[in-house]
Scaffold this motif. Structure first.
Motif, short mmCIF file in Angstrom:
data_model
loop_
_atom_site.label_atom_id
_atom_site.label_comp_id
_atom_site.label_asym_id
_atom_site.label_seq_id
_atom_site.Cartn_x
_atom_site.Cartn_y
_atom_site.Cartn_z
N ARG A 1 112.96 116.02 68.59
CA ARG A 1 113.54 116.02 69.94
C ARG A 1 114.28 114.70 70.15
O ARG A 1 113.78 113.65 69.75
CB ARG A 1 112.45 116.19 70.99
N THR A 2 115.42 114.73 70.79
CA THR A 2 116.22 113.52 70.94
C THR A 2 116.45 113.16 72.41
O THR A 2 116.30 114.00 73.30
CB THR A 2 117.60 113.67 70.26
N ASP B 1 114.67 125.73 73.64
CA ASP B 1 114.28 125.60 75.04
C ASP B 1 113.61 124.26 75.34
O ASP B 1 113.17 124.02 76.47
CB ASP B 1 113.34 126.76 75.41
N GLU B 2 113.55 123.36 74.35
CA GLU B 2 112.93 122.05 74.58
C GLU B 2 113.83 121.20 75.49
O GLU B 2 115.04 121.14 75.29
CB GLU B 2 112.69 121.33 73.26
N PRO B 3 113.25 120.53 76.48
CA PRO B 3 114.05 119.73 77.43
C PRO B 3 114.44 118.37 76.86
O PRO B 3 114.00 117.98 75.77
CB PRO B 3 113.11 119.56 78.62
N ILE B 4 115.25 117.64 77.60
CA ILE B 4 115.62 116.28 77.22
C ILE B 4 114.37 115.41 77.11
O ILE B 4 113.47 115.49 77.95
CB ILE B 4 116.58 115.66 78.26
N LEU B 5 114.30 114.61 76.07
CA LEU B 5 113.15 113.75 75.83
C LEU B 5 113.23 112.52 76.73
O LEU B 5 114.22 111.78 76.70
CB LEU B 5 113.13 113.33 74.36
N PRO C 1 105.74 118.32 72.88
CA PRO C 1 106.77 119.34 73.09
C PRO C 1 106.37 120.31 74.20
O PRO C 1 105.19 120.59 74.43
CB PRO C 1 106.84 120.06 71.74
N LYS C 2 107.36 120.84 74.89
CA LYS C 2 107.13 121.79 75.98
C LYS C 2 106.30 122.97 75.52
O LYS C 2 105.41 123.45 76.23
CB LYS C 2 108.48 122.27 76.54
N PHE D 1 115.63 103.41 70.22
CA PHE D 1 114.85 104.66 70.25
C PHE D 1 115.80 105.85 70.39
O PHE D 1 116.63 105.87 71.30
CB PHE D 1 113.87 104.60 71.43
N TYR D 2 115.70 106.81 69.48
CA TYR D 2 116.59 107.96 69.57
C TYR D 2 115.87 109.31 69.65
O TYR D 2 116.49 110.33 69.95
CB TYR D 2 117.58 107.99 68.40
N GLY D 3 114.56 109.33 69.38
CA GLY D 3 113.87 110.61 69.48
C GLY D 3 112.43 110.54 69.02
O GLY D 3 111.90 109.47 68.71
N VAL D 4 111.80 111.71 68.99
CA VAL D 4 110.40 111.83 68.57
C VAL D 4 110.30 112.97 67.56
O VAL D 4 110.85 114.06 67.79
CB VAL D 4 109.48 112.11 69.78
N ASN D 5 109.61 112.69 66.46
CA ASN D 5 109.36 113.78 65.51
C ASN D 5 108.02 114.42 65.76
O ASN D 5 107.10 113.80 66.30
CB ASN D 5 109.49 113.29 64.06
#
Length: 239
Positions: free
Chosen positions: A51-52, A79-83, A90-91, A231-235
């Motif tokens: 997610r970014t 359908d995952e929202p903005i992080l 995750p949603k 920071f650009y996202g989460v794995n």
């Protein structure tokens, strides 16, 4: 220099580089193994979700996940929202875990090391030629990886390496950092110095230096925060 280095990559591009560095892929972009540079091929997780901060999400699946399940998971990923918070699951976390019938997952923040980040202390490159003198007093185990995990950058005190950053996942586009600091030398800014030196060495190889960790590794996140990493996202992976 590659075009990707003439401009800052987007968060989605960085997440693509991250997953490609972390895992090997087949021709269908299915995950195969963990992309360790040294010998051995542990299997990749069955599911990867990146997610970014831009709102996009990237998902990949291991080669043995059935196509019907892949399609279900892809719809949920879209359908995952903005992080907004690196600690937010995750949603559709519960649904992912249920569909894959698993209780084991990993999650953590992903960072880009900025190109203007410079080491605040003198650092040295560790190679097979000089490792015997440097890798003693706590870091001897790194010797078995030294030919594979390059660049390897160390900060030296009293003739030995006390903090080391090296490439532990490598592709033609990006390197992922592996950071080790001896307990008694933590909290002195040494980790930030070797990360900066390592990133400079990776960029000389025309690679993108990436840094990621686990959500509960607070000391590693502290290094990222104090170093001003981007920071650009989460794995998120399911084993």
């Amino acid at each position: 220099m590659h075009d990707a280095q003439l401009r800052k990559p987007t968060a989605h591009e960085l997440m693509e580089m991250h997953v490609e560095a972390m895992f090997t892929h087949d021709r269908n972009m299915r995950l195969r193994t963990i992309n360790e540079p040294w010998p051995g091929e542990p299997p990749a997780p069955r599911f990867f979700l990146g997610r970014t901060i831009e709102g996009s999400a990237l998902c990949r699946f291991r080669y043995d996940v059935p196509e019907t399940l892949v399609r279900q998971l892809e719809e949920l990923c879209a359908d995952e929202p903005i992080l907004r918070d690196l600690r937010t699951k995750p949603k559709h976390f519960d649904v992912y875990m249920h569909l894959l019938q698993s209780e084991r997952f990993t999650m953590g923040p992903c960072y880009l090391v900025p190109d203007d980040f410079m080491p605040a202390a003198q650092v040295v490159s560790v190679t097979r030629e000089n490792m015997t003198g440097l890798l003693r007093g706590g870091l001897e185990w790194l010797a078995s990886e030294i030919d594979y995990a390059q660049p390897c950058i160390a900060l030296v005190r009293e003739g030995r390496a006390v903090s080391v950053c090296r490439s532990v996942r490598i592709t033609s586009r990006a390197h992922e950092a592996g950071l080790e600091t001896l307990d008694e030398f933590r909290g002195r800014g040494y980790a930030a110095a070797v990360v900066a030196g390592w990133a400079m060495a990776v960029r000389k190889l025309e690679g993108i230096p990436l840094y990621s960790t686990f959500w509960d590794n607070l000391s590693s996140q502290s290094v990222a925060r104090k170093s001003g990493l981007s920071f650009y996202g989460v794995n998120f992976t399911i084993i």
